[in-house]
Motif scaffolding. Structure first.
Motif, PDB file in Angstrom:
ATOM      1  N   LEU A 112      12.720   5.358   1.602  1.00 29.37           N
ATOM      2  CA  LEU A 112      11.914   4.160   1.375  1.00 29.37           C
ATOM      3  C   LEU A 112      11.703   3.452   2.709  1.00 29.37           C
ATOM      4  O   LEU A 112      12.660   3.185   3.435  1.00 29.37           O
ATOM      5  N   SER A 113      10.463   3.176   3.033  1.00 29.15           N
ATOM      6  CA  SER A 113      10.152   2.474   4.277  1.00 29.15           C
ATOM      7  C   SER A 113       9.487   1.136   3.973  1.00 29.15           C
ATOM      8  O   SER A 113       9.088   0.868   2.834  1.00 29.15           O
ATOM      9  N   LYS A 114       9.332   0.307   4.997  1.00 26.66           N
ATOM     10  CA  LYS A 114       8.668  -0.980   4.826  1.00 26.66           C
ATOM     11  C   LYS A 114       7.243  -0.792   4.327  1.00 26.66           C
ATOM     12  O   LYS A 114       6.793  -1.489   3.414  1.00 26.66           O
ATOM     13  N   TYR A 115       6.528   0.190   4.902  1.00 27.55           N
ATOM     14  CA  TYR A 115       5.153   0.408   4.475  1.00 27.55           C
ATOM     15  C   TYR A 115       5.089   0.930   3.045  1.00 27.55           C
ATOM     16  O   TYR A 115       4.201   0.551   2.280  1.00 27.55           O
ATOM     17  N   THR A 116       6.026   1.794   2.668  1.00 30.00           N
ATOM     18  CA  THR A 116       6.026   2.336   1.307  1.00 30.00           C
ATOM     19  C   THR A 116       6.141   1.214   0.289  1.00 30.00           C
ATOM     20  O   THR A 116       5.456   1.218  -0.745  1.00 30.00           O
ATOM     21  N   THR A 117       7.004   0.249   0.566  1.00 33.98           N
ATOM     22  CA  THR A 117       7.169  -0.866  -0.371  1.00 33.98           C
ATOM     23  C   THR A 117       5.896  -1.701  -0.450  1.00 33.98           C
ATOM     24  O   THR A 117       5.544  -2.215  -1.517  1.00 33.98           O
ATOM     25  N   TYR A 118       5.194  -1.795   0.674  1.00 31.29           N
ATOM     26  CA  TYR A 118       3.911  -2.512   0.682  1.00 31.29           C
ATOM     27  C   TYR A 118       2.902  -1.786  -0.204  1.00 31.29           C
ATOM     28  O   TYR A 118       2.209  -2.403  -1.023  1.00 31.29           O
ATOM     29  N   SER A 119       2.813  -0.467  -0.049  1.00 33.86           N
ATOM     30  CA  SER A 119       1.829   0.313  -0.802  1.00 33.86           C
ATOM     31  C   SER A 119       2.140   0.349  -2.293  1.00 33.86           C
ATOM     32  O   SER A 119       1.236   0.450  -3.123  1.00 33.86           O
ATOM     33  N   ILE A 129      -6.483   9.913   1.137  1.00 30.81           N
ATOM     34  CA  ILE A 129      -6.965   8.533   1.001  1.00 30.81           C
ATOM     35  C   ILE A 129      -6.199   7.597   1.938  1.00 30.81           C
ATOM     36  O   ILE A 129      -6.664   6.506   2.242  1.00 30.81           O
ATOM     37  N   ALA A 130      -5.044   8.059   2.428  1.00 28.61           N
ATOM     38  CA  ALA A 130      -4.275   7.253   3.381  1.00 28.61           C
ATOM     39  C   ALA A 130      -5.042   7.043   4.681  1.00 28.61           C
ATOM     40  O   ALA A 130      -4.790   6.084   5.410  1.00 28.61           O
ATOM     41  N   ALA A 131      -5.995   7.942   4.972  1.00 30.80           N
ATOM     42  CA  ALA A 131      -6.757   7.859   6.217  1.00 30.80           C
ATOM     43  C   ALA A 131      -8.046   7.052   6.064  1.00 30.80           C
ATOM     44  O   ALA A 131      -8.813   6.931   7.019  1.00 30.80           O
ATOM     45  N   LEU A 132      -8.279   6.490   4.876  1.00 27.03           N
ATOM     46  CA  LEU A 132      -9.491   5.703   4.655  1.00 27.03           C
ATOM     47  C   LEU A 132      -9.359   4.336   5.307  1.00 27.03           C
ATOM     48  O   LEU A 132      -8.275   3.931   5.747  1.00 27.03           O
ATOM     49  N   GLY A 133     -10.479   3.617   5.343  1.00 27.66           N
ATOM     50  CA  GLY A 133     -10.489   2.315   6.005  1.00 27.66           C
ATOM     51  C   GLY A 133      -9.834   1.212   5.191  1.00 27.66           C
ATOM     52  O   GLY A 133      -9.267   1.449   4.119  1.00 27.66           O
ATOM     53  N   ASN A 134      -9.952   0.005   5.722  1.00 29.03           N
ATOM     54  CA  ASN A 134      -9.312  -1.174   5.118  1.00 29.03           C
ATOM     55  C   ASN A 134     -10.359  -2.171   4.664  1.00 29.03           C
ATOM     56  O   ASN A 134     -11.302  -2.474   5.401  1.00 29.03           O
ATOM     57  N   LEU A 135     -10.193  -2.661   3.434  1.00 32.89           N
ATOM     58  CA  LEU A 135     -11.162  -3.605   2.875  1.00 32.89           C
ATOM     59  C   LEU A 135     -11.239  -4.896   3.683  1.00 32.89           C
ATOM     60  O   LEU A 135     -10.220  -5.447   4.098  1.00 32.89           O
ATOM     61  N   GLN A 136     -12.467  -5.368   3.852  1.00 29.26           N
ATOM     62  CA  GLN A 136     -12.683  -6.690   4.414  1.00 29.26           C
ATOM     63  C   GLN A 136     -12.826  -7.690   3.264  1.00 29.26           C
ATOM     64  O   GLN A 136     -12.927  -7.295   2.100  1.00 29.26           O
ATOM     65  N   LYS A 167      -3.012  11.231   9.850  1.00 28.44           N
ATOM     66  CA  LYS A 167      -4.160  11.829   9.146  1.00 28.44           C
ATOM     67  C   LYS A 167      -5.478  11.267   9.691  1.00 28.44           C
ATOM     68  O   LYS A 167      -6.482  11.988   9.775  1.00 28.44           O
ATOM     69  N   HIS A 168      -5.470  10.002  10.055  1.00 27.43           N
ATOM     70  CA  HIS A 168      -6.651   9.415  10.696  1.00 27.43           C
ATOM     71  C   HIS A 168      -6.910  10.108  12.030  1.00 27.43           C
ATOM     72  O   HIS A 168      -8.059  10.461  12.361  1.00 27.43           O
ATOM     73  N   GLY A 169      -5.844  10.332  12.791  1.00 30.33           N
ATOM     74  CA  GLY A 169      -5.979  11.031  14.067  1.00 30.33           C
ATOM     75  C   GLY A 169      -6.482  12.449  13.888  1.00 30.33           C
ATOM     76  O   GLY A 169      -7.275  12.953  14.692  1.00 30.33           O
ATOM     77  N   ALA A 170      -6.032  13.106  12.806  1.00 32.69           N
ATOM     78  CA  ALA A 170      -6.499  14.467  12.515  1.00 32.69           C
ATOM     79  C   ALA A 170      -7.998  14.465  12.246  1.00 32.69           C
ATOM     80  O   ALA A 170      -8.733  15.357  12.697  1.00 32.69           O
ATOM     81  N   GLU A 171      -8.473  13.471  11.517  1.00 29.67           N
ATOM     82  CA  GLU A 171      -9.910  13.375  11.243  1.00 29.67           C
ATOM     83  C   GLU A 171     -10.704  13.203  12.536  1.00 29.67           C
ATOM     84  O   GLU A 171     -11.804  13.744  12.688  1.00 29.67           O
ATOM     85  N   VAL A 193      -3.639  10.778  -4.847  1.00 26.04           N
ATOM     86  CA  VAL A 193      -2.376  11.421  -5.229  1.00 26.04           C
ATOM     87  C   VAL A 193      -2.742  12.618  -6.109  1.00 26.04           C
ATOM     88  O   VAL A 193      -3.414  12.464  -7.119  1.00 26.04           O
ATOM     89  N   ILE A 194      -2.310  13.798  -5.690  1.00 29.01           N
ATOM     90  CA  ILE A 194      -2.730  15.034  -6.360  1.00 29.01           C
ATOM     91  C   ILE A 194      -1.655  15.517  -7.328  1.00 29.01           C
ATOM     92  O   ILE A 194      -0.513  15.740  -6.920  1.00 29.01           O
ATOM     93  N   PHE A 195      -2.046  15.691  -8.578  1.00 32.67           N
ATOM     94  CA  PHE A 195      -1.143  16.264  -9.581  1.00 32.67           C
ATOM     95  C   PHE A 195      -1.544  17.712  -9.855  1.00 32.67           C
ATOM     96  O   PHE A 195      -2.729  18.017 -10.040  1.00 32.67           O
TER      97      PHE A 195
END
Length: 331
Positions: free
Chosen positions: A289-296, A124-131, A156-160, A180-182
């Motif tokens: 922990l990265s800047k993006y991780t805290t955003y997500s 799902i990380a490779a999905l688009g962004n809401l407008q 992952k987007h590049g892989a697609e 997220v897979i359990f």
């Protein structure tokens, strides 16, 4: 014959279990003997040891082209589950090499060996962004290169893009984008750390949310899509959108563990990722922990599973039941 890459990971190992249960002829590639041991342990966990012997194992690496030559001989279908998951900014080059170049190699071999169909496991990380006018992320939501993305998401987007390139060259492809897979058997890596961390008494939670799915549902939908006449499509594979806090509390309940009591507010996370960077720089340790991780961790976008449910008439297992099963199997 079926080839599975990433057969020593959560999705790949469970896929091997289900394929062998269905009496498929399967070959899986591995990079280290320890990885095979993890998959064998999963078979034992489900009391399916007798099926493990049915897997033909071959040492190979998706980023080492010569090692893949033998892997593709006599193969009809390919499940590409291999990939690197990391949110450490220092792993940017490795992420690109593994997830983009590695996938390009798999696609190239699929074309060369006239593979009948390729199933690529994305995220799902490779999905688009809401407008502004949109409320749910779907398979058609556009990727915005200007929006904040982790290096993992970009890879992952590049892989697609490599998979779609393969389709343009005549390859039948399917892409799945799990949340997220359990799943059982991988307690101390990936999403398994949700369970092991909470069991140890992790004290924090955030007010963000994301989409979750059980590994069995991921594997079953992949197999159904490969058996169907559907090609050239991507499918979001998620069961529920849930707040992090609710999921953490569900896991704590099932583990009889202490629930976290401290909300990690955005300003706290902002300080935390900077401290993490400093410690990593000074002591050359892995970033946690990265800047993006805290955003997500504070993001709450809703992700739709309507397309896969309609295409396969499929009903997902509830995350509550998934968590219960994972905990019971691990005990």
């Amino acid at each position: 014959m079926i080839l599975v890459t990433g057969g020593t990971g959560l999705v790949g190992a469970h896929l091997l279990l289900h394929l062998t249960e269905n009496e498929a002829c399967v070959r899986a590639i591995y990079r280290s003997a320890k990885g095979i041991e993890k998959t064998e342990s999963l078979f034992k966990l489900y009391k399916k040891e007798h099926l493990f012997a049915k897997v033909e194992w071959l040492e190979a690496d998706i980023i080492e082209v010569p090692s893949l030559e033998t892997a593709f001989k006599n193969i009809d279908y390919v499940y590409h589950c291999a990939g690197l998951i990391s949110y450490d900014p220092n792993d940017e080059n490795l992420l690109r090499k593994t997830n983009i170049e590695g996938t390009a190699n798999i696609v190239n071999f699929c074309i060369e060996y006239n593979i009948k169909k390729l199933c690529h496991v994305s995220s799902i990380a490779a999905l688009g962004n809401l407008q502004a006018h949109e409320t749910q992320i779907t398979e058609d939501t556009e990727w915005n290169p200007e929006a904040p993305h982790s290096d993992y998401a970009i890879s992952k987007h590049g892989a697609e893009m490599e998979v779609w390139r393969g389709q343009q060259e005549g390859l039948n492809v399917i892409i799945v984008n799990p949340g997220v897979i359990f799943g059982a058997g991988f307690w101390n890596q990936g999403s398994g750390r949700f369970f092991s961390g909470i069991q140890k008494g992790f004290p924090f939670y955030t007010n963000g949310s994301t989409a979750y799915v059980g590994v069995t549902d991921v594997v079953k939908t992949m197999m159904k899509l490969m058996e169907s006449g559907i090609t050239g499509e991507r499918f979001i594979v998620v069961a529920e959108n849930l707040p992090f806090k609710k999921v953490i509390y569900k896991i704590a309940d099932k583990l009889n563990a202490k629930k976290p009591t401290i909300e990690a507010k955005p300003w706290m996370l902002s300080i935390a990722w900077r401290l993490d960077w400093l410690v990593s720089t000074v002591f050359r340790t892995k970033r946690t922990l990265s800047k993006y991780t805290t955003y997500s961790l504070n993001s709450s976008e809703q992700i739709s599973n309507g397309k896969i449910k309609n295409a396969l008439d499929y009903e997902f297992q509830s995350i509550d039941n998934v968590i219960r099963e994972v905990v019971l199997l691990q005990k």
